[in-house]
Design a protein around this motif. Structure first.
Motif, PDB file in Angstrom:
ATOM      1  N   GLU A   1      61.905  49.871  23.122  1.00 36.66           N
ATOM      2  CA  GLU A   1      62.152  51.209  24.271  1.00 36.66           C
ATOM      3  C   GLU A   1      61.765  50.564  25.966  1.00 36.66           C
ATOM      4  OE1 GLU A   1      59.760  54.527  21.323  1.00 36.66           O
ATOM      5  OE2 GLU A   1      59.432  53.905  23.386  1.00 36.66           O
TER       6      GLU A   1
ATOM      7  N   THR B   1      51.202  59.523  25.500  1.00 38.32           N
ATOM      8  CA  THR B   1      52.185  58.374  25.479  1.00 38.32           C
ATOM      9  C   THR B   1      52.447  58.030  26.806  1.00 38.32           C
ATOM     10  OG1 THR B   1      53.019  59.291  23.558  1.00 38.32           O
ATOM     11  CG2 THR B   1      54.338  57.485  24.557  1.00 38.32           C
TER      12      THR B   1
ATOM     13  N   ALA C   1      59.097  52.166  15.107  1.00 38.84           N
ATOM     14  CA  ALA C   1      58.479  53.116  16.223  1.00 38.84           C
ATOM     15  C   ALA C   1      57.746  54.009  15.175  1.00 38.84           C
ATOM     16  CB  ALA C   1      59.550  53.957  16.758  1.00 38.84           C
TER      17      ALA C   1
ATOM     18  N   ASP D   1      56.587  49.397  20.707  1.00 40.67           N
ATOM     19  CA  ASP D   1      57.548  50.095  21.351  1.00 40.67           C
ATOM     20  C   ASP D   1      58.405  48.965  22.136  1.00 40.67           C
ATOM     21  OD1 ASP D   1      55.316  52.645  21.659  1.00 40.67           O
ATOM     22  OD2 ASP D   1      56.880  52.472  20.423  1.00 40.67           O
TER      23      ASP D   1
ATOM     24  N   THR E   1      60.253  60.082  17.205  1.00 42.98           N
ATOM     25  CA  THR E   1      59.410  60.439  16.324  1.00 42.98           C
ATOM     26  C   THR E   1      59.781  61.664  15.715  1.00 42.98           C
ATOM     27  OG1 THR E   1      57.207  59.362  17.237  1.00 42.98           O
ATOM     28  CG2 THR E   1      56.865  61.302  16.180  1.00 42.98           C
TER      29      THR E   1
ATOM     30  N   SER F   1      60.243  58.134  23.187  1.00 43.55           N
ATOM     31  CA  SER F   1      59.172  57.844  22.056  1.00 43.55           C
ATOM     32  C   SER F   1      58.987  58.958  21.060  1.00 43.55           C
ATOM     33  CB  SER F   1      57.964  57.194  22.461  1.00 43.55           C
ATOM     34  OG  SER F   1      57.102  57.195  21.171  1.00 43.55           O
TER      35      SER F   1
ATOM     36  N   LYS G   1      52.055  54.270  28.535  1.00 37.23           N
ATOM     37  CA  LYS G   1      53.150  53.718  29.202  1.00 37.23           C
ATOM     38  C   LYS G   1      53.133  53.170  30.640  1.00 37.23           C
ATOM     39  CE  LYS G   1      56.377  54.426  25.357  1.00 37.23           C
ATOM     40  NZ  LYS G   1      56.146  53.159  24.833  1.00 37.23           N
TER      41      LYS G   1
END
Length: 722
Positions: free
Chosen positions: A188, A168, A315, A185, A218, A214, A172
């Motif tokens: 975020e 992730t 998400a 996302d 989760t 993130s 990102k």
């Protein structure tokens, strides 16, 4: 312990059975104890090879249950295990006495440790991960012990979460802010709008923070889901730990699971159209259902691992370490809804794939055929996904009658040889495979079936008519199982057809019956008690050998990308053993003159084929990647690995660029349907395109050419069997 692969992957030789057990008085008001008593009663009296419920059995249950509850060893402490150990050799006695003390103790401790875990993961994710540190993680959790303290447990969580967040972080870090606002996302990314830059990629600090957030979201979702589970859900896990010690295809279905099983046997459901298998903390695709959303989308493939699941606009939820049934609940959904899957591809790359759920059409589970044209010669190919049957009405539609129709159509089209493709065919109805084998021989035994302590029963083709007496090739792979193995074995034993494919097929040589438990209890006041799928028989080749574990060994062995992956019966927990019985009386086919020479010629061709060599190289690379269980948590090393995977994936992409220069066509009856069914035309066009790239089909045609019609005695084709 592995979650029953057969439930997730293989279509069994299975039938719904009426109860034939002697009535017994089950006197208890406790539903859990009643279920334990019922299941052990059925197992001891009905299983093909009952196990002694002794100390060894107790150890299997003990270790298996803890492995199911905590496969990544991030809940229980070493002190917990030491406390549980006093029951390690007592569970056999508890089971016999319907005592569930061990379950209650472990269950209560698990709830406490999960509450502790909620605090730990939040503490871990409150602190930034340093991706410049040179450290590694061992992802083969069998090689790790349980930790001694909360401090050590937090460190284990830290490494596991850093590993889970690494991908992730990378995505990102390389994600442009503008595109991020339109992703799932987006919320975020908006949190960083007050930072120094307003356009361009996120900074490392921003990406690291977003990745942690993130992962936290989760885990919050996951533990919310776990909190909704009831005690009975965990007790089912305990029951199946006991049941699966008998063999990997014996399974207890809670009422909800029994309904799912019935749905799966009907072949029609709403979802993405992929079958999944759980192995430790990994959820992998093991089969793509033809005609379903995944098949149409063409982005996912067998071997891909699903890491996260997001509903459209929400998400994603991390499913790593999640129970398979729980993960499937996130993935399945109503027709027309969208699910976003974060996937680690077979080649190692990470991608997010959006799939629109749909009704998975039953039609693509049926037999289909195509004409294969090479030069001025025409051959026929029949693809059979499974040996389907309507158990309520056998005459409604079944695999044997459908294949018979396709054979007749191919004969009318002028086919000079026939390829029967059983790759990825997990089996199905025993009756249909016996009838289908009879299409290719005059008469005689097809398979032998034995129940416990009884003489084998021989299943014969008694119809002397032969529908197809031309050259025949059977294509198989590691996922050809059960009824597929019966047919391939029979054709091989008769020397009726040449079997081309993997070193061996799946190796499932057992038959199951489904027994509703409520049928056994008089005056049941507990409602639906579910059912048990029970292994009751083994089947054997007509040469006397079992297909159990060993499967069917191909006449011509060719590698595929699964050659070195653990997929077969031999790789399951507690499989039944291989054995042999006396052969049945049968006479090999005398139609071929050059049978052995044809096999030798094909083997030589395959050894020199560059496409096959490339496939073999790819299979070895995939196996090597799977065996690398120590993973770097340093971003620089992770990035190097991604680049290497990308280069390798590009190198092996040439496999799908192969051109056999064969032409494939639908038969006339299907062409007439295309005018009214554009979807069917699209499906067939895509299938033909894939077949043209298929080196195994190409070699099957070569074998048919080698066998040649002029090497067939009595070549006048007989009438269709009715």
């Amino acid at each position: 312990m592995k979650r029953n692969l057969a439930y997730a992957l293989i279509v069994m030789l299975v039938a719904v059975a009426s109860c034939s057990f002697t009535n017994k008085s089950f006197e208890t008001d406790d539903k859990d104890k009643l279920l334990l008593d019922l299941i052990t009663y059925v197992l001891e009296r009905g299983h093909y090879q009952p196990k002694d419920i002794d100390d060894d059995f107790s150890v299997h249950v003990f270790e298996g249950f803890l492995d199911i509850l905590d496969p990544t060893k991030r809940y229980f402490l070493e002190s917990d295990i030491q406390e549980f150990e006093k029951y390690k050799f007592q569970l056999d006695d508890q089971i016999k006495n319907t005592d569930i003390t061990f379950f209650d103790m472990v269950y209560q401790r698990l709830l406490k440790r999960m509450e502790d875990a909620k605090e730990i993961y939040k503490e871990v994710l409150d602190e930034p991960f340093d991706y410049s540190v040179d450290e590694t993680i061992e992802i083969n959790y069998d090689e790790q012990g349980y930790v001694a303290s909360r401090k050590d447990l937090k460190e284990r969580w830290r490494k596991q979460l850093k590993y889970a967040t690494l991908g992730t972080y990378d995505s990102k870090l390389n994600l442009n802010r503008d595109s991020a606002k339109t992703s799932t996302d987006a919320t975020e990314e908006v949190a960083f709008e007050d930072d120094n830059s307003t356009t361009g990629p996120l900074t490392p600090a921003q990406a690291e923070k977003a990745a942690r957030e993130s992962t936290k979201n989760t885990l919050d979702d996951y533990f919310d889901f776990v909190d909704d589970l009831e005690r009975k859900d965990w007790f089912v896990q305990y029951l199946n730990t006991i049941v699966e010690v008998f063999d990997p295809h014996t399974f207890y279905f809670a009422p909800d699971d029994k309904e799912k099983f019935d749905t799966s046997m009907s072949g029609k459901f709403e979802g993405i159209g992929a079958r999944l298998q759980k192995k430790k903390d990994q959820t992998k695709i093991v089969e793509i259902i033809s005609g379903g959303p995944v098949w149409r989308d063409q982005q996912l493939e067998v071997g891909d691992e699903i890491l996260k699941v997001g509903q459209n606009g929400e998400a994603p939820v991390d499913i790593v370490g999640m129970r398979l049934d729980d993960a499937i609940k996130f993935i399945k959904g109503p027709k027309g809804t969208v699910v976003d899957l974060t996937v680690r591809k077979v080649d190692g790359s990470l991608v997010v794939i959006s799939i629109t759920r749909d009704v998975v059409e039953l039609e693509e589970s049926y037999a289909k055929s195509a004409a294969v044209i090479k030069g001025n010669q025409k051959y026929g190919l029949i693809n059979l996904p499974k040996f389907y049957v309507d158990f309520e009405d056998y005459n409604e539609r079944n695999a044997a009658t459908d294949v018979a129709k396709e054979v007749e159509r191919l004969k009318e089209a002028g086919a000079e040889g026939l390829i029967l493709d059983l790759r990825d065919n997990g089996g199905g109805s025993l009756k249909t495979v016996v009838e289908m084998a009879g299409l290719f021989i005059k008469d005689g035994p097809i398979v032998q079936v034995r129940s416990t302590d009884k003489k084998p029963e021989v299943y014969n083709d008694k119809d002397e008519r032969i529908q197809w007496d031309g050259p025949l090739v059977i294509l198989v792979n590691e996922l050809s199982a059960s009824a597929s193995e019966i047919l391939a074995a029979a054709m091989q034993d008769y020397k009726r057809g040449v079997v081309i494919g993997s070193k061996q097929t799946f190796g499932k040589g057992t038959v199951q019956n489904v027994i509703p438990l409520e049928n056994i209890v008089r005056g049941n006041e507990h409602g639906d008690l579910g059912a048990i799928k029970l292994t009751t028989q083994k089947f054997y080749r007509i040469n006397g050998g079992s297909t159990q574990l060993e499967g069917v060994k191909s006449d011509v062995v060719v590698p595929d990308r699964y050659s070195y992956i653990d997929l077969g019966e031999r790789d399951q927990e507690n499989p039944l053993t291989w054995d042999k019985i006396s052969p049945a009386e049968y006479t090999p086919w005398e139609g071929y003159i050059d049978y052995e020479a044809t096999i030798a010629s094909s083997t030589k061709r395959m050894a020199q084929n560059n496409q096959i060599k490339l496939i073999e190289e790819n299979a070895q690379w995939i196996k090597k990647a799977q065996d690398e269980t120590v993973v770097s948590l340093k971003y620089e090393e992770y990035k190097k690995g991604l680049e290497l995977d990308k280069e390798k994936a590009k190198y092996f992409k040439t496999i799908s660029d192969y051109d056999s220069h064969l032409t494939f066509e639908s038969l006339q009856y299907e062409k007439e349907l295309f005018t009214q069914d554009s979807v069917l035309r699209e499906k067939r066009d895509r299938w033909h395109k894939d077949l043209a790239k298929d080196v195994y089909v190409e070699e099957a045609v070569n074998v048919l050419q080698d066998l040649k019609l002029n090497n067939i005695k009595n070549s006048k084709l007989a009438s269709v069997k009715g």
